[in-house]
Design a protein around this motif. Structure first.
Motif, mmCIF file in Angstrom:
data_model
loop_
_atom_site.group_PDB
_atom_site.id
_atom_site.type_symbol
_atom_site.label_atom_id
_atom_site.label_comp_id
_atom_site.label_asym_id
_atom_site.label_seq_id
_atom_site.Cartn_x
_atom_site.Cartn_y
_atom_site.Cartn_z
ATOM 1 N N GLY A 17 0.832 -1.200 0.000
ATOM 2 C CA GLY A 17 0.000 0.000 0.000
ATOM 3 C C GLY A 17 0.861 1.243 0.000
ATOM 4 O O GLY A 17 1.880 1.318 0.683
ATOM 5 N N GLY A 18 0.470 2.229 -0.791
ATOM 6 C CA GLY A 18 1.179 3.500 -0.807
ATOM 7 C C GLY A 18 2.267 3.613 -1.846
ATOM 8 O O GLY A 18 2.904 4.660 -1.954
ATOM 9 N N GLY A 61 -4.854 3.239 1.900
ATOM 10 C CA GLY A 61 -4.995 3.583 0.490
ATOM 11 C C GLY A 61 -3.712 4.152 -0.048
ATOM 12 O O GLY A 61 -2.668 4.066 0.570
ATOM 13 N N GLU A 62 -3.804 4.739 -1.222
ATOM 14 C CA GLU A 62 -2.634 5.320 -1.818
ATOM 15 C C GLU A 62 -3.075 6.435 -2.737
ATOM 16 O O GLU A 62 -4.124 6.385 -3.351
ATOM 17 N N LEU A 112 8.700 5.997 0.232
ATOM 18 C CA LEU A 112 7.317 5.583 -0.030
ATOM 19 C C LEU A 112 6.548 6.772 -0.607
ATOM 20 O O LEU A 112 6.448 7.824 0.035
ATOM 21 N N PRO A 113 5.977 6.658 -1.802
ATOM 22 C CA PRO A 113 5.320 7.808 -2.436
ATOM 23 C C PRO A 113 4.255 8.476 -1.576
ATOM 24 O O PRO A 113 4.202 9.703 -1.496
ATOM 25 N N LEU A 114 3.399 7.679 -0.952
ATOM 26 C CA LEU A 114 2.338 8.278 -0.142
ATOM 27 C C LEU A 114 2.915 9.024 1.048
ATOM 28 O O LEU A 114 2.456 10.114 1.400
ATOM 29 N N VAL A 161 5.547 -3.206 -8.377
ATOM 30 C CA VAL A 161 5.743 -1.769 -8.155
ATOM 31 C C VAL A 161 6.369 -1.581 -6.785
ATOM 32 O O VAL A 161 5.840 -2.070 -5.782
ATOM 33 N N GLY A 162 7.479 -0.892 -6.747
ATOM 34 C CA GLY A 162 8.154 -0.631 -5.481
ATOM 35 C C GLY A 162 8.066 0.835 -5.110
ATOM 36 O O GLY A 162 7.269 1.599 -5.662
ATOM 37 N N VAL A 163 8.893 1.222 -4.177
ATOM 38 C CA VAL A 163 8.928 2.618 -3.741
ATOM 39 C C VAL A 163 9.664 3.449 -4.782
ATOM 40 O O VAL A 163 10.226 2.931 -5.758
#
Length: 302
Positions: A99-100, A299-300, A259-261, A222-224
């Motif tokens: 997630g994220g 969520g993300e 982490l994108p989020l 999909v990673g960070v």
């Protein structure tokens, strides 16, 4: 010569009802009386099938922190029919990751690119985060809009739509994409996978890597963010006149695990509060906070 025996109330002075041993004289029934059973008739509004191109449900808007990265290109290659369209196998891809990390945004970017590029006749977006009911409801909604089907029986309508996607002689060629976003349990898709079609694509996003959802399908992990992605995002999200150095922003990204989020939430916090990430202790103001928020929200956005 026949005479008109209709009474004042518009009812014959004397009538016999076939099969019933009674008589009606001057509106009075003589003999056995039978009560007819009630009959309820259900009428459903006739729907008009939508014309192509048609979008069922809204594609999630692009997040401010979205970065076009290597996964975007790999997804496009995995789902592009290309020169191998003679193979009668579904172009089905599964985007997996925590997630994220941006699975939904990656899928949305892919879907939006095809849609605005005029490469699709039908696009169906279904959020499948909780139960089979969501998947069935999404497919039934597609049946209602594209086939004019009655959705009072959602499962029947869903099956009808899946059957419509099947390629066959005499059917118009339809370029379709079905997105099943955030599948929590692979069992929810049992019997509900879109069919194989040389013109169709199916895209699933999920945190799960079970064989039930990945076997026989192209996987796009999909990673960070990479350090370069993180730096690019933070530099673009924060105002140009801020005082943080590239080294300080890199330290912040490292502390948040890229982490994108989490990076999105950190940037929003800095903008809203006016705080500055400065010195070795700067990134520590976020330690644990954004990651907890990711877990709580489930969520993300990136």
């Amino acid at each position: 010569m026949d005479h008109d025996r209709r009474g004042a109330n518009g009812v014959d002075d004397e009538q016999t009802v076939p099969g019933v041993s009674n008589r009606i004289i001057n509106s009075t029934v003589h003999g056995d009386v039978y009560q007819a059973a009630s009959l309820t008739v259900h009428q459903h509004a006739v729907r008009t099938a939508a014309e192509w191109p048609h979008l069922v449900e809204r594609i999630p808007p692009q997040a401010g922190c979205f970065q076009v990265r290597g996964e975007s290109e790999r997804l496009a290659r995995a789902l592009e029919p290309g020169e191998n369209t003679v193979v009668v196998a579904p172009a089905a891809g599964v985007v997996v990751g925590l997630g994220g990390v941006g699975k939904t945004q990656l899928a949305a970017h892919y879907a939006r690119t095809l849609w605005h590029g005029g490469e699709l006749d039908v696009l169906v977006w279904i959020t499948a985060a909780t139960t089979t009911t969501e998947v069935v409801a999404g497919l039934a909604a597609a049946a209602a809009e594209l086939l004019g089907d009655d959705t009072s029986d959602a499962e029947r309508a869903a099956r009808q739509f899946l059957a419509w996607l099947e390629p066959g002689p005499g059917r118009p060629s339809c370029r379709w994409l079905i997105v099943l976003d955030d599948v929590a349990d692979p069992a929810d898709l049992t019997g509900l996978w879109p069919p194989a079609s040389p013109q169709g694509r199916t895209l699933v996003t999920s945190r799960r890597r079970d064989a039930a959802i990945t076997m026989g399908r192209r996987i796009v992990p999909v990673g960070v963010f990479t350090p370069v992605d993180s730096q690019s995002y933070l530099t673009g999200a924060l105002a140009a006149d801020r005082q943080e150095t590239d080294t300080e922003l890199a330290a912040l990204a490292d502390d948040l695990g890229h982490l994108p989020l989490a990076l999105s939430q950190a940037a929003a916090y800095l903008i809203d509060t006016g705080r500055i990430v400065s010195g070795p202790a700067g990134p520590r103001i976020f330690r644990g906070k954004s990651r907890c928020a990711v877990e709580q929200r489930g969520g993300e956005t990136c």
